[in-house]
Write a protein that holds these residues in place. Sequence first.
Motif, PDB file in Angstrom:
ATOM      1  N   GLN A  95       0.845  -1.196   0.000  1.00  0.00           N
ATOM      2  CA  GLN A  95       0.000   0.000   0.000  1.00  0.00           C
ATOM      3  C   GLN A  95       0.881   1.246   0.000  1.00  0.00           C
ATOM      4  O   GLN A  95       1.554   1.547   0.990  1.00  0.00           O
ATOM      5  CB  GLN A  95      -0.927   0.027   1.216  1.00  0.00           C
ATOM      6  CG  GLN A  95      -1.881   1.240   1.202  1.00  0.00           C
ATOM      7  CD  GLN A  95      -2.056   1.895   2.561  1.00  0.00           C
ATOM      8  OE1 GLN A  95      -2.806   1.412   3.380  1.00  0.00           O
ATOM      9  NE2 GLN A  95      -1.350   3.007   2.800  1.00  0.00           N
ATOM     10  N   PHE A  96       0.897   1.937  -1.118  1.00  0.00           N
ATOM     11  CA  PHE A  96       1.646   3.189  -1.250  1.00  0.00           C
ATOM     12  C   PHE A  96       0.749   4.260  -1.870  1.00  0.00           C
ATOM     13  O   PHE A  96      -0.286   3.964  -2.446  1.00  0.00           O
ATOM     14  CB  PHE A  96       2.885   3.001  -2.134  1.00  0.00           C
ATOM     15  CG  PHE A  96       3.979   2.194  -1.505  1.00  0.00           C
ATOM     16  CD1 PHE A  96       4.818   2.739  -0.544  1.00  0.00           C
ATOM     17  CD2 PHE A  96       4.178   0.862  -1.874  1.00  0.00           C
ATOM     18  CE1 PHE A  96       5.835   1.992   0.038  1.00  0.00           C
ATOM     19  CE2 PHE A  96       5.198   0.102  -1.302  1.00  0.00           C
ATOM     20  CZ  PHE A  96       6.028   0.676  -0.349  1.00  0.00           C
ATOM     21  N   GLY A  97       1.187   5.489  -1.775  1.00  0.00           N
ATOM     22  CA  GLY A  97       0.476   6.592  -2.411  1.00  0.00           C
ATOM     23  C   GLY A  97       0.492   7.881  -1.612  1.00  0.00           C
ATOM     24  O   GLY A  97       0.514   8.971  -2.178  1.00  0.00           O
ATOM     25  N   HIS A  98       0.510   7.777  -0.282  1.00  0.00           N
ATOM     26  CA  HIS A  98       0.441   8.991   0.536  1.00  0.00           C
ATOM     27  C   HIS A  98       1.642   9.911   0.325  1.00  0.00           C
ATOM     28  O   HIS A  98       1.509  11.135   0.453  1.00  0.00           O
ATOM     29  CB  HIS A  98       0.345   8.628   2.017  1.00  0.00           C
ATOM     30  CG  HIS A  98      -1.026   8.188   2.430  1.00  0.00           C
ATOM     31  ND1 HIS A  98      -2.101   9.041   2.446  1.00  0.00           N
ATOM     32  CD2 HIS A  98      -1.502   6.982   2.831  1.00  0.00           C
ATOM     33  CE1 HIS A  98      -3.184   8.393   2.839  1.00  0.00           C
ATOM     34  NE2 HIS A  98      -2.853   7.141   3.085  1.00  0.00           N
ATOM     35  N   CYS A 159      -3.228  -2.926  -2.269  1.00  0.00           N
ATOM     36  CA  CYS A 159      -4.241  -2.133  -1.566  1.00  0.00           C
ATOM     37  C   CYS A 159      -4.169  -0.688  -2.045  1.00  0.00           C
ATOM     38  O   CYS A 159      -3.073  -0.149  -2.230  1.00  0.00           O
ATOM     39  CB  CYS A 159      -4.006  -2.142  -0.059  1.00  0.00           C
ATOM     40  SG  CYS A 159      -4.193  -3.755   0.727  1.00  0.00           S
ATOM     41  N   SER A 160      -5.321  -0.066  -2.241  1.00  0.00           N
ATOM     42  CA  SER A 160      -5.313   1.383  -2.441  1.00  0.00           C
ATOM     43  C   SER A 160      -5.073   2.048  -1.085  1.00  0.00           C
ATOM     44  O   SER A 160      -5.318   1.456  -0.032  1.00  0.00           O
ATOM     45  CB  SER A 160      -6.628   1.864  -3.059  1.00  0.00           C
ATOM     46  OG  SER A 160      -7.736   1.465  -2.284  1.00  0.00           O
ATOM     47  N   LEU A 161      -4.585   3.266  -1.129  1.00  0.00           N
ATOM     48  CA  LEU A 161      -4.206   3.951   0.103  1.00  0.00           C
ATOM     49  C   LEU A 161      -5.415   4.233   0.993  1.00  0.00           C
ATOM     50  O   LEU A 161      -6.502   4.543   0.511  1.00  0.00           O
ATOM     51  CB  LEU A 161      -3.467   5.249  -0.216  1.00  0.00           C
ATOM     52  CG  LEU A 161      -4.222   6.447  -0.801  1.00  0.00           C
ATOM     53  CD1 LEU A 161      -3.285   7.647  -0.898  1.00  0.00           C
ATOM     54  CD2 LEU A 161      -4.878   6.186  -2.150  1.00  0.00           C
ATOM     55  N   VAL A 162      -5.215   4.092   2.302  1.00  0.00           N
ATOM     56  CA  VAL A 162      -6.302   4.400   3.239  1.00  0.00           C
ATOM     57  C   VAL A 162      -6.634   5.883   3.138  1.00  0.00           C
ATOM     58  O   VAL A 162      -5.753   6.716   2.922  1.00  0.00           O
ATOM     59  CB  VAL A 162      -5.931   4.023   4.687  1.00  0.00           C
ATOM     60  CG1 VAL A 162      -5.772   2.528   4.839  1.00  0.00           C
ATOM     61  CG2 VAL A 162      -4.672   4.748   5.139  1.00  0.00           C
TER      62      VAL A 162
END
Length: 256
Positions: A95-98, A159-162
């Motif tokens: 889960q990455f993106g932030h 996973c998409s980012l929380v």
Amino acid sequence: MKKLLLFCFICFAFSQFQQRPTLYIIGDSTVRNGSGKGSDGLWGWGSVISPYFDTTRIHIENHAIGGRSSRTFLTEGRWDKIMAALKPGDFVIMQFGHNDGGAINDTTRARGSIKGIGDETEEIDNLLTKKHEIVHSYGWYMKKYIRDTKSKRATPIVCSLVPRNVWKDGKVQRGVNSYATWAAQCAAAEGTTFIDLNEHIAKKYEAGYDEAKLKAEFFPGDHTHTNLAGAKFNAAAVVEGLQQQPACPLNQYLKK
């Protein structure tokens, strides 16, 4: 004779324990905050997910680390260490993106990736690391993690980012048309399991909370980092998302 049989049984049991598959978790501070032991009262969901699994049958390692993007988790050599240990039958949840939206090249973090999932590159002399680097897109890094995992005959799970505690017109702001969508597109392109945490958790927030209530119960310091209760809430959402993908072999290691 009895002692010999007991010794053989113990050796067999130990070997079976050692041969358990490993679930590797990679990501940023929303997955593991600080040391992963609740410093400053902040937790990531990867630090509290193990109670959902039968850890006599699967080993769990949370390698997520605060401040990292899909790019810097790779360039700092953290992925190489996992790849050196990854074996057939293992799992990787990512889960990455932030942090991928940050600057591509500066003297403080230099952690941004190119937006999107394309093959564009940017060649830089990294002002922070003092190294020459070819920077890729968010999607390029995510697809590399997926492909590398599959090359070891292990199972990748994207996973998409929380979501953050950011609201507009009574709705939680999603990562639509950005990192949540790009994560989904990467998983679809590579034919691997996808858990849409961004949408799933946003709906759960909207069903029982508003911005003020979420801040009071889950987000004590800012709109991104959760306390223990928030981390447990998100970990439960990961498991719920996993259970909605019955074909994913990781489900067999969840507690009944």
